[in-house]
Design a protein around this motif. Structure first.
Motif, PDB file in Angstrom:
ATOM      1  N   PRO A   1       0.760  -1.118   0.249  1.00  0.00           N
ATOM      2  CA  PRO A   1      -0.080  -0.047  -0.090  1.00  0.00           C
ATOM      3  C   PRO A   1       0.918   1.252  -0.057  1.00  0.00           C
ATOM      4  O   PRO A   1       1.838   1.380   0.793  1.00  0.00           O
TER       5      PRO A   1
ATOM      6  N   SER B   1       0.146   4.012   1.283  1.00  0.00           N
ATOM      7  CA  SER B   1       0.104   4.848   2.463  1.00  0.00           C
ATOM      8  C   SER B   1       0.946   4.395   3.488  1.00  0.00           C
ATOM      9  O   SER B   1       1.100   4.778   4.523  1.00  0.00           O
ATOM     10  N   ALA B   2       1.414   3.113   3.360  1.00  0.00           N
ATOM     11  CA  ALA B   2       2.245   2.477   4.447  1.00  0.00           C
ATOM     12  C   ALA B   2       3.606   2.909   4.520  1.00  0.00           C
ATOM     13  O   ALA B   2       4.538   2.455   4.414  1.00  0.00           O
TER      14      ALA B   2
ATOM     15  N   GLU C   1      -2.161   0.196  12.650  1.00  0.00           N
ATOM     16  CA  GLU C   1      -3.223   0.010  11.527  1.00  0.00           C
ATOM     17  C   GLU C   1      -2.476  -0.294  10.331  1.00  0.00           C
ATOM     18  O   GLU C   1      -3.087  -1.135   9.542  1.00  0.00           O
ATOM     19  N   GLU C   2      -1.278   0.286   9.971  1.00  0.00           N
ATOM     20  CA  GLU C   2      -0.787  -0.100   8.719  1.00  0.00           C
ATOM     21  C   GLU C   2      -0.297  -1.586   8.696  1.00  0.00           C
ATOM     22  O   GLU C   2      -0.595  -2.236   7.500  1.00  0.00           O
TER      23      GLU C   2
ATOM     24  N   GLN D   1      -3.800  -3.434   8.217  1.00  0.00           N
ATOM     25  CA  GLN D   1      -4.253  -3.118   6.690  1.00  0.00           C
ATOM     26  C   GLN D   1      -3.705  -4.265   5.764  1.00  0.00           C
ATOM     27  O   GLN D   1      -4.743  -4.961   5.170  1.00  0.00           O
ATOM     28  N   LEU D   2      -2.446  -4.470   6.139  1.00  0.00           N
ATOM     29  CA  LEU D   2      -2.007  -5.653   5.333  1.00  0.00           C
ATOM     30  C   LEU D   2      -2.301  -7.095   5.624  1.00  0.00           C
ATOM     31  O   LEU D   2      -2.959  -7.856   4.564  1.00  0.00           O
TER      32      LEU D   2
ATOM     33  N   ARG E   1      -5.563  -7.706   7.085  1.00  0.00           N
ATOM     34  CA  ARG E   1      -7.054  -7.678   6.803  1.00  0.00           C
ATOM     35  C   ARG E   1      -7.110  -8.170   5.228  1.00  0.00           C
ATOM     36  O   ARG E   1      -7.841  -8.991   4.791  1.00  0.00           O
ATOM     37  N   ARG E   2      -6.218  -7.188   4.620  1.00  0.00           N
ATOM     38  CA  ARG E   2      -6.149  -7.684   2.976  1.00  0.00           C
ATOM     39  C   ARG E   2      -6.004  -8.999   2.714  1.00  0.00           C
ATOM     40  O   ARG E   2      -6.595  -9.552   1.927  1.00  0.00           O
TER      41      ARG E   2
ATOM     42  N   THR F   1      -8.932  -7.200  15.033  1.00  0.00           N
ATOM     43  CA  THR F   1      -9.256  -6.298  14.004  1.00  0.00           C
ATOM     44  C   THR F   1     -10.604  -6.713  13.712  1.00  0.00           C
ATOM     45  O   THR F   1     -11.020  -7.868  13.656  1.00  0.00           O
TER      46      THR F   1
ATOM     47  N   SER G   1       1.654  -6.047  14.811  1.00  0.00           N
ATOM     48  CA  SER G   1       1.123  -4.830  14.873  1.00  0.00           C
ATOM     49  C   SER G   1       0.953  -4.476  16.327  1.00  0.00           C
ATOM     50  O   SER G   1       0.497  -3.422  16.737  1.00  0.00           O
TER      51      SER G   1
END
Length: 460
Positions: free
Chosen positions: A7, A9-10, A44-45, A48-49, A51-52, A92, A381
């Protein structure tokens, strides 16, 4: 093939990747290295990985099942994915992953694979799915989720500690130390019955005596590899096999009571293994399939690397490992795993199922690797959180929500015919008859007790 997913944004994750590529940290991690200038990616970063990746794996499974291809079953390959999926669901919000996992557990009838032969009943691989059923219990509060597992484990207990010690092991291969011991340790914590932990403990150290190499501080995959040598005459230690061991150790220590007599042995083994593992880390932050001779099979392997990442991060988060020593190896490993996420979000560069070092391919995936990536992500995390002591408290058991009639019938279509409307009314009336007339132990038995003893029942 396309570039692995990362991502944009990471930012912190990319900084960690830069650290992993810097000349100062390009060599294998050593116990005296510091963590100065190491940037920990945000919770969160990382999630995010994770979760995806978890959602992508579930979507792939659902597509396979819709096309008539095999999805998941109560086997070890699926079990390791569900271990990661349910762990992710505690960290999460992943409703699709949680829903798929709970529906799978119900589809399996909370049961185990095998044709019923005694050798299968005690097989660790076939008991690994118990982690999903234990997690389902903490999601639903339904004791029936644990009953088939308890029956299977109860049958196994005498063989784990059989005296005199037999010539052959129940857990004869090192992978077993990830599959069954955590399930037994968690069952002991759930029920308050120490027999599960004691039997696990007896077999664990028998495996250690047979397979652990005290010179290399690594486990042989099984007895064949105690004497087998590579073409160069060196001992063969399999990357994922060592990942199974240290990952299983972390999961056992997560629930083992602090005052359990042999706990110091597990902690000492965990620390000894962790020290050895970081000494074998490659420049890219990962590990290969052959730990001692990476040049024989060049390139990384991600399923074992994810298990190492999980265990090392777990050790930091719970005070088992020195943060200053181990943080950089963990971040380098996590960054390395990120470089092998395929465009879908699923982890690639996975060794297929097997028992020894073999080459890997960038496009190869595996459910067990996806599960390992998820548990690694959950622990990474938490690297910015305060250390938490062990054991980790069990979750509160939710109040059981259920219907006396567990079936509901098909809903009415928008253009329902009068006959369909009448049939739907009949189904509703039959369901109500069950509620009105069926004896319900939880309602009608004044002396009701749970079908299995539950030490955690008081947390309802």
């Amino acid at each position: 093939m396309k570039e692995p997913f990362a991502p944009k944004s990471a930012a912190c994750l990319l900084l960690a990747m830069a650290i992993s590529l810097s000349p100062a940290l390009a060599h294998s991690a050593q116990p005296d290295q510091t963590t100065q200038a190491v940037v920990v990616p945000s919770k969160e970063e990382v999630l995010q990985l994770a979760r995806r990746s978890g959602e992508a794996q579930v979507a792939q499974l659902q597509a396979d099942e819709a096309a008539g291809r095999r999805g998941t079953g109560p086997d070890w390959v699926s079990a390791v994915f569900f271990t990661g999926a349910m762990k992710l669901a505690t960290a999460t919000d992943v409703p699709k992953v949680l829903d798929y996992s709970l529906k799978a557990a119900r589809r399996f009838s909370y049961a185990h694979q095998g044709d019923g032969a005694p050798v299968h009943l005690i097989n660790a691989d076939d008991q690994a799915i118990g982690d999903l059923y234990q997690s389902a219990f903490f999601q639903t509060g339904a004791p029936g989720t644990l009953m088939p597992l308890k029956q299977r484990l109860d049958y196994t207990l005498p063989y784990l500690s059989l005296a005199p010690e037999p010539k052959r092991l129940v857990w004869w291969w090192c992978d077993a130390l990830f599959m069954a011991p955590p399930v037994l340790a968690r069952m002991s914590a759930i029920t308050g019955d120490r027999r599960y932990l004691d039997a696990m403990d007896a077999q664990y150290w028998r495996v250690y005596d047979h397979l652990y190499d005290k010179d290399e501080h690594l486990f042989a995959r099984d007895a064949r590899f105690v004497t087998r040598r590579s073409p160069n005459g060196r001992k063969i230690f399999w990357g994922r096999g060592e990942g199974w061991v240290i990952g299983g150790l972390a999961r056992v220590l997560e629930v083992m009571p602090a005052d359990y007599p042999s706990r110091p042995r597990y902690v000492a083994l965990f620390r000894e293994s962790a020290k050895r593992i970081i000494s074998l880390q490659h420049e890219d932050g990962l590990w290969g399939t052959n730990l001692l001779e990476p040049d024989l099979i060049p390139g990384p392997e991600t399923s074992g690397s994810a298990l190492f990442t999980y265990a090392l991060a777990f050790g930091i988060n719970h005070g088992l490992l020195d943060r200053q020593t181990y943080l950089s190896p963990v971040l380098r490993a996590w960054a390395g795993l990120g470089r092998h996420l395929l465009p879908s979000g699923i982890l690639g560069q996975v060794q297929t199922t097997g028992d020894q070092p073999v080459p890997t391919r960038p496009e190869t995936t595996g459910l067990y690797a996806s599960g390992a990536f998820l548990i690694a992500g959950v622990e990474v995390s938490r690297l910015s959180d305060a250390q938490t002591p062990l054991p980790v408290p069990l979750p509160a058991i939710p109040k059981l929500q259920y219907r006396a009639a567990s079936w509901s019938g098909a809903p009415l279509p928008p253009d329902a015919t009068p006959e369909q409307v009448r049939e739907r009314a009949r189904v509703i009336a039959e369901r109500q008859a069950v509620v009105d007339q069926a004896f319900d132990p939880m309602v009608d038995d004044p002396h009701y007790t749970a079908p299995i003893p539950l030490a955690a029942w008081g947390t309802r």
